[in-house]
Scaffold this active site. Structure first.
Site, PDB file in Angstrom:
ATOM      1  N   LYS A 213      82.523  63.873 120.984  1.00 50.81           N
ATOM      2  CA  LYS A 213      82.278  63.524 122.387  1.00 50.81           C
ATOM      3  C   LYS A 213      83.392  62.602 122.901  1.00 50.81           C
ATOM      4  O   LYS A 213      83.982  62.839 123.939  1.00 50.81           O
ATOM      5  CB  LYS A 213      80.914  62.846 122.492  1.00 50.81           C
ATOM      6  N   GLU A 219      86.508  58.995 111.721  1.00 48.87           N
ATOM      7  CA  GLU A 219      86.289  59.999 110.668  1.00 48.87           C
ATOM      8  C   GLU A 219      86.772  61.375 111.144  1.00 48.87           C
ATOM      9  O   GLU A 219      87.463  62.095 110.418  1.00 48.87           O
ATOM     10  CB  GLU A 219      84.794  60.094 110.318  1.00 48.87           C
ATOM     11  N   GLY A 275      75.213  61.838 122.094  1.00 47.63           N
ATOM     12  CA  GLY A 275      75.711  62.508 120.890  1.00 47.63           C
ATOM     13  C   GLY A 275      74.607  63.204 120.113  1.00 47.63           C
ATOM     14  O   GLY A 275      74.729  64.367 119.716  1.00 47.63           O
ATOM     15  N   ARG A 276      73.492  62.523 119.916  1.00 47.56           N
ATOM     16  CA  ARG A 276      72.409  63.094 119.102  1.00 47.56           C
ATOM     17  C   ARG A 276      71.546  64.091 119.886  1.00 47.56           C
ATOM     18  O   ARG A 276      70.563  64.600 119.358  1.00 47.56           O
ATOM     19  CB  ARG A 276      71.564  61.978 118.495  1.00 47.56           C
ATOM     20  N   GLU A 361      68.630  56.557 115.288  1.00 44.90           N
ATOM     21  CA  GLU A 361      69.683  56.038 116.162  1.00 44.90           C
ATOM     22  C   GLU A 361      69.107  55.778 117.562  1.00 44.90           C
ATOM     23  O   GLU A 361      69.582  54.918 118.286  1.00 44.90           O
ATOM     24  CB  GLU A 361      70.874  57.014 116.237  1.00 44.90           C
ATOM     25  N   HIS A 392      57.424  67.736  93.626  1.00 38.22           N
ATOM     26  CA  HIS A 392      57.734  67.412  92.227  1.00 38.22           C
ATOM     27  C   HIS A 392      58.665  66.213  92.145  1.00 38.22           C
ATOM     28  O   HIS A 392      59.351  66.032  91.136  1.00 38.22           O
ATOM     29  CB  HIS A 392      58.350  68.638  91.543  1.00 38.22           C
ATOM     30  N   LYS A 516      82.060  49.791 112.494  1.00 34.01           N
ATOM     31  CA  LYS A 516      83.319  50.474 112.836  1.00 34.01           C
ATOM     32  C   LYS A 516      84.452  49.461 112.967  1.00 34.01           C
ATOM     33  O   LYS A 516      85.547  49.649 112.447  1.00 34.01           O
ATOM     34  CB  LYS A 516      83.195  51.198 114.182  1.00 34.01           C
TER      35      LYS A 516
HETATM   36  O1  F6P Z   1      77.139  57.102 115.174  1.00 33.08           O
HETATM   37  C1  F6P Z   1      77.601  56.757 116.433  1.00 33.08           C
HETATM   38  C2  F6P Z   1      78.002  57.960 117.217  1.00 33.08           C
HETATM   39  O2  F6P Z   1      78.480  57.540 118.439  1.00 33.08           O
HETATM   40  C3  F6P Z   1      76.871  58.984 117.400  1.00 33.08           C
HETATM   41  O3  F6P Z   1      75.988  58.641 118.401  1.00 33.08           O
HETATM   42  C4  F6P Z   1      77.637  60.215 117.642  1.00 33.08           C
HETATM   43  O4  F6P Z   1      76.840  61.344 117.517  1.00 33.08           O
HETATM   44  C5  F6P Z   1      78.706  60.093 116.588  1.00 33.08           C
HETATM   45  O5  F6P Z   1      79.018  58.707 116.564  1.00 33.08           O
HETATM   46  C6  F6P Z   1      79.936  60.898 116.808  1.00 33.08           C
HETATM   47  O6  F6P Z   1      80.569  60.548 117.997  1.00 33.08           O
HETATM   48  P1  F6P Z   1      81.652  61.477 118.656  1.00 33.08           P
HETATM   49  O7  F6P Z   1      81.013  62.765 118.998  1.00 33.08           O
HETATM   50  O8  F6P Z   1      82.148  60.738 119.850  1.00 33.08           O
HETATM   51  O9  F6P Z   1      82.764  61.694 117.640  1.00 33.08           O
END
Ligand code: F6P
Length: 552
Positions: A213, A219, A275-276, A361, A392, A516
């Site tokens: 987003k 990452e 995002g979620r 979240e 199990h 972060k």
């Molecule tokens: O974990 C924090 C967060 O902002 C989430 O809400 C989001 O889904 C994820 O990082 C990834 O963010 P982006 O889509 O901006 O890379």
């Protein structure tokens, strides 16, 4: 100041509706065995049907009075008022001053939903149409790689909401996917993730979808940069290859261009999609390539069906409201700390992991919408894996441990499409386990029943099951795209209901920021041994130990 900030909203625990629930809880109630004996009709009465979902909440620690009191709490906290503000596009995400309109992502073409005076529905459908054209070109082989070979591998690079949704839904809908294509999902910044995802792939046949987003998530940008190097190594550094092998899903065109992806290869979404809550936006492109645009639209229709139910069903038959209230009942009045979600479908193996982000979240908060601290419990720890594996492993604790763990059991009457012969026949055994578990959890096995089996007295206590463990049973025909959409929307709105009652902002996530920032500060100490000013003594000693081990 926005009305949805609810400044000065009465403290939840001071409300008479809250006190009434606390008193009701203190009065106690009969064991589930007796509740069913006194009122067998609850098995039919405590059921709500939504679309293809049959939701049975009869095995909960509730009576008609409990439900009435919970409904009064929902009315007092104006859950439906906030719901209507969300559907109208008001900026109910108060800390980020944003609308919350994932429901617009699945609205029909002729719907009108305005943000800042602009109808967003045409934009949503324009992007869906562009995605569909692209997905069809990849699926048909018309979209080719740099050397003209067709794309056979699709690798989604993203994290959090930009990974969990498509990865979960790809697994859930595997029988509907183009089996001749390979799909992989890379999220972890651990290089092993990308390595394992690409080690057996041919770069000439591989498409990377960079899903972010913000397009700033470390990452994702790190993995995407490494993926680009992997690709360019195969093409002697010819960066013209990027245009045929990289597309982006983002709200941030500037950053996408900066990364080197042609903005023509960017699929857009908007800041009013959290995002979620994003996998039915452009973030679902990998899934759309996998299942095809028609199935994707069926899934969106499933979401929309439950959106409409949540928006219009009366409180007493409103499934997300009921499930949300039950969660509040256990979390706040029984001190239940966690909530298990147990899908009896191998295809739903990532379903609970997806819900962990959605729920934790969203509702892992301890201040109210106007910044005052909460004085009540908020979101639970959500956990679980597909049955029967959990039976199990950890079900022992649910049956006989000391903790109350409300659980959702999700099962299907028919196995997903492809199974046949003896594998199809195994489905009844799977579901026999499903029904056995909720039965055992609710009704248990009394000491008298154990004794009647001739068990030695010193063993009786060990073999007794108290029961009285609450569960929701969610049944559907089979895990189709529409049913998956219905299930996810059900949980999205359940989480909404709870956030509204707890008076928290379910749509920000400030809690992930500190980690972060600190990671960025510490990294130079790990790579170059640089001094990190102000580093605490514990972290300093750990960094020193890490460097010693690293250089050993
Ligand atoms: O974990 C924090 C967060 O902002 C989430 O809400 C989001 O889904 C994820 O990082 C990834 O963010 P982006 O889509 O901006 O890379």
């Amino acid at each position: 100041m926005a009305a949805t900030q609810r400044t000065g909203f009465p403290q939840l625990t001071h409300r008479p509706e809250w006190t009434a629930l606390a008193d009701h809880r203190a009065e106690g109630r009969p064991h589930l065995r007796e509740l069913f004996a006194q009122d067998p009709g609850r098995a039919e009465r405590y059921v709500v049907r939504v679309g293809d979902l049959y939701i049975d909440y009869s095995k909960h620690l509730i009576t008609d009075e409990t439900l009435a009191l919970l409904q009064e709490l929902a009315t007092a906290t104006d859950v439906f008022g906030l719901r209507d503000a969300m559907f109208r596009g008001e900026k109910i995400n108060v800390t980020e001053d944003r609308a919350v309109l994932h429901t617009a992502l699945r609205a029909p073409r002729d719907a009108v939903i305005e943000v800042d005076g602009e109808n967003v529905v045409p934009k949503v459908h324009a992007v869906l149409d562009t995605m569909a054209r692209f997905a069809d070109r990849v699926r048909s082989g018309e979209w080719t790689g740099h050397t003209g070979r067709r794309i056979r591998n699709v690798v989604n690079i993203g994290i959090g909401g930009s990974d969990l949704g498509p990865a979960m839904a790809y697994e859930a809908l595997r029988p509907y996917t183009a089996r001749e294509l390979t799909f992989r999902f890379v999220s972890n910044v651990d290089g092993a993730d990308l390595h394992e995802a690409t080690r057996d792939l041919d770069p000439a046949e591989t498409l990377f979808i960079v899903a972010s987003k913000t397009f700033t998530t470390i990452e994702t940008i790190t993995n995407a940069t490494s993926a680009r190097s992997w690709l360019l190594r195969a093409f002697d550094g010819d960066d013209k290859a990027v245009a045929k092998h990289f597309v982006a899903l983002s709200t941030n065109a500037g950053k996408v261009t900066e990364f080197g992806i042609d903005p023509d290869n960017m699929f857009e979404f908007w800041d009013w999609v959290g995002g979620r809550y994003s996998y039915d936006s452009a973030i679902g492109l990998s899934l759309m390539i996998a299942i095809g645009p028609d199935r994707f639209r069926e899934m969106l229709d499933g979401f929309h069906l439950v959106d409409e139910h949540f928006r219009t069903a009366p409180a007493e038959a409103n499934a997300p409201l009921l499930l949300g209230l039950l969660g509040v009942w256990y979390g706040d009045f029984f001190d239940a700390q966690s909530h298990a979600v147990l899908p009896y479908s191998h295809y739903l193996s990532k379903f609970t992991a997806y819900l962990q982000q959605l729920d934790m979240e969203s509702n892992g908060k301890s201040v109210q919408r106007d910044g005052r601290p909460v004085e009540w419990q908020t979101g639970p720890v959500v956990w679980g894996t597909p049955g029967t594996n959990g039976q199990h492993a950890y079900y022992q604790l649910i049956h006989q441990g000391t903790k109350l763990i409300p659980a959702d059991f999700i099962g299907f009457a028919r196995p997903a499409g492809e199974l046949s012969g003896e594998l199809r026949a195994q489905h009844d055994l799977l579901m026999a386990n499903f029904f056995a578990q909720t039965q055992a959890l609710a009704f248990g096995k009394s000491a008298e029943e154990v004794r009647a089996e001739g068990v030695a007295e010193e063993q009786v206590a060990h073999r007794t099951f108290h029961g009285d463990h609450p569960t929701t049973t969610i049944l559907a025909g089979e895990p189709t795209p529409s049913v998956l959409g219905q299930l996810i929307a059900l949980y999205e709105h359940k989480v909404f209901v709870q956030g509204a009652i707890w008076n928290i902002d379910s749509f920000d996530q400030w809690g992930v920021e500190l980690g972060k920032v600190l990671a960025k500060r510490v990294e130079p100490a790990l790579t170059e041994g640089a001094d990190v000013p102000g580093l605490d003594p514990s972290s300093k000693a750990l960094v020193a130990a890490y460097r010693t081990l690293k250089n050993a």
